[in-house]
Write a protein that holds these residues in place. Structure first.
Motif, short mmCIF file in Angstrom:
data_model
loop_
_atom_site.label_atom_id
_atom_site.label_comp_id
_atom_site.label_asym_id
_atom_site.label_seq_id
_atom_site.Cartn_x
_atom_site.Cartn_y
_atom_site.Cartn_z
N SER A 17 0.83 -1.18 0.00
CA SER A 17 0.00 0.00 0.00
C SER A 17 0.87 1.24 0.00
CB SER A 17 -0.91 0.00 1.23
OG SER A 17 -1.63 1.22 1.29
N ARG A 18 0.79 2.02 -1.06
CA ARG A 18 1.48 3.31 -1.14
C ARG A 18 2.97 3.18 -0.83
NH1 ARG A 18 -3.23 7.04 1.74
NH2 ARG A 18 -4.92 6.01 0.66
N GLY A 19 3.57 2.10 -1.36
CA GLY A 19 5.01 1.93 -1.21
C GLY A 19 5.43 1.14 0.02
N VAL A 138 -6.83 -1.53 -10.11
CA VAL A 138 -5.78 -1.73 -9.13
C VAL A 138 -4.74 -0.64 -9.36
CG1 VAL A 138 -3.99 -3.30 -8.28
CG2 VAL A 138 -6.15 -4.23 -9.16
N CYS A 139 -4.26 -0.04 -8.29
CA CYS A 139 -3.29 1.07 -8.38
C CYS A 139 -2.11 0.68 -9.26
CB CYS A 139 -2.81 1.43 -6.97
SG CYS A 139 -1.78 2.90 -6.93
N THR A 140 -1.70 1.60 -10.16
CA THR A 140 -0.60 1.30 -11.07
C THR A 140 0.72 1.90 -10.58
OG1 THR A 140 -1.12 3.27 -12.39
CG2 THR A 140 -2.09 1.17 -13.11
N HIS A 143 4.99 -0.53 -6.18
CA HIS A 143 4.82 -0.98 -4.80
C HIS A 143 3.49 -0.56 -4.19
CE1 HIS A 143 8.82 -2.53 -4.85
NE2 HIS A 143 9.28 -1.37 -5.27
N CYS A 144 2.45 -0.73 -4.96
CA CYS A 144 1.10 -0.52 -4.44
C CYS A 144 0.14 -1.41 -5.22
CB CYS A 144 0.67 0.94 -4.54
SG CYS A 144 -0.94 1.22 -3.74
N ASP A 145 -0.72 -2.10 -4.51
CA ASP A 145 -1.73 -2.93 -5.19
C ASP A 145 -3.11 -2.71 -4.56
OD1 ASP A 145 -1.62 -4.21 -2.76
OD2 ASP A 145 -0.72 -6.06 -3.54
N PHE A 159 -4.63 5.51 -10.03
CA PHE A 159 -4.01 5.32 -8.72
C PHE A 159 -5.06 5.17 -7.62
CE2 PHE A 159 -1.23 8.07 -11.30
CZ PHE A 159 -0.19 7.16 -11.48
N CYS A 160 -4.65 4.52 -6.52
CA CYS A 160 -5.57 4.29 -5.41
C CYS A 160 -5.83 5.57 -4.64
CB CYS A 160 -4.99 3.24 -4.47
SG CYS A 160 -3.55 3.80 -3.54
N SER A 161 -4.88 6.51 -4.73
CA SER A 161 -4.93 7.68 -3.85
C SER A 161 -4.10 8.81 -4.44
CB SER A 161 -4.33 7.30 -2.49
OG SER A 161 -2.99 6.83 -2.70
N THR A 162 -4.30 10.02 -3.92
CA THR A 162 -3.44 11.12 -4.36
C THR A 162 -2.02 10.89 -3.88
OG1 THR A 162 -4.22 12.33 -2.43
CG2 THR A 162 -5.21 12.92 -4.54
N ALA A 163 -1.85 10.15 -2.77
CA ALA A 163 -0.50 9.85 -2.28
C ALA A 163 0.29 9.10 -3.36
CB ALA A 163 -0.59 9.02 -1.00
N CYS A 164 -0.33 8.08 -3.97
CA CYS A 164 0.36 7.32 -5.01
C CYS A 164 0.55 8.16 -6.27
CB CYS A 164 -0.40 6.04 -5.33
SG CYS A 164 0.06 4.69 -4.20
N GLN A 165 -0.44 8.95 -6.62
CA GLN A 165 -0.33 9.83 -7.78
C GLN A 165 0.88 10.76 -7.61
OE1 GLN A 165 -3.80 12.25 -8.39
NE2 GLN A 165 -3.31 12.62 -10.53
ZN LIG Z 1 -1.60 3.14 -4.66
#
Ligand SMILES: [Zn+2]
Length: 180
Positions: A17-19, A138-140, A143-145, A159-165
């Motif tokens: 999750s998010r790295g 699924v987040c692209t 290190h996030c799924d 992306f799952c979140s703005t954090a991943c974006q």
């Molecule tokens: Zn993500």
């Protein structure tokens, strides 16, 4: 209810999750309670046995998001049908606890986790059977799924979140800096 499916998958399935690696929670019941309350505030406390059952449901729901993400709609549909079948999902208007009539997606006598499974599978079935079937993902980011449902107007979410974006943006910016 799709957002409950997203919450269950993201809160209760292993992966990244998010790295960061998602580690098994110390107290599964507490994590399961927090996960459900993130999507459904006021949800009652989850017992240990219910939490284990919820984890199993979450794993089965994850298969649906992963299948859609790789354009395998057959696997997604068959998986949803299997969960609908196993949880005996069916729509029924019910009225209780002073609430107005509202739609339930599970039969009487089910377990709490099974009832959520029925509701989430029904929600995913509505999405998969409609014009927005490809909006599950699924987040692209590396290190996030974690999974998401894309409710943006143009349907370009990745992306799952703005954090991943932001992680991906920052990495791309650094890469350009090295090249330039
Ligand atoms: Zn993500």
């Amino acid at each position: 209810m799709v957002h409950v499916a997203v919450a269950l998958v993201n809160g209760l399935t292993p992966g990244e999750s998010r790295g960061r690696a998602v580690t098994p929670p110390g107290d599964l019941a507490v994590t399961a309670t927090e996960t459900l309350r993130s999507a459904y505030p006021g949800h009652r406390e989850v017992a240990a046995e219910e939490a284990r059952e919820l984890v199993e449901i979450a794993g089965r729901l994850r298969v649906v998001f992963e299948a859609v993400a790789r354009d395998d709609m057959d696997t997604a549909a068959l998986q949803v049908n299997a969960v609908l079948h196993d949880t005996r999902a069916r729509p029924m208007l019910e009225r209780h606890d002073g609430e107005p009539w509202h739609l339930h997606f599970h039969g009487p006598g089910g377990t709490m986790a099974g009832d959520w499974g029925a509701s989430c599978a029904t929600a995913l079935a509505v999405v998969l059977g409609g014009e927005f079937a490809d909006r599950l993902g699924v987040c692209t980011a590396p290190h996030c799924d974690r999974v998401y449902v894309d409710v943006s107007r143009n349907g370009t979410r990745r992306f799952c979140s703005t954090a991943c974006q932001n992680r991906v943006k920052t990495a791309a910016f650094r890469a350009r800096g090295r090249v330039g």
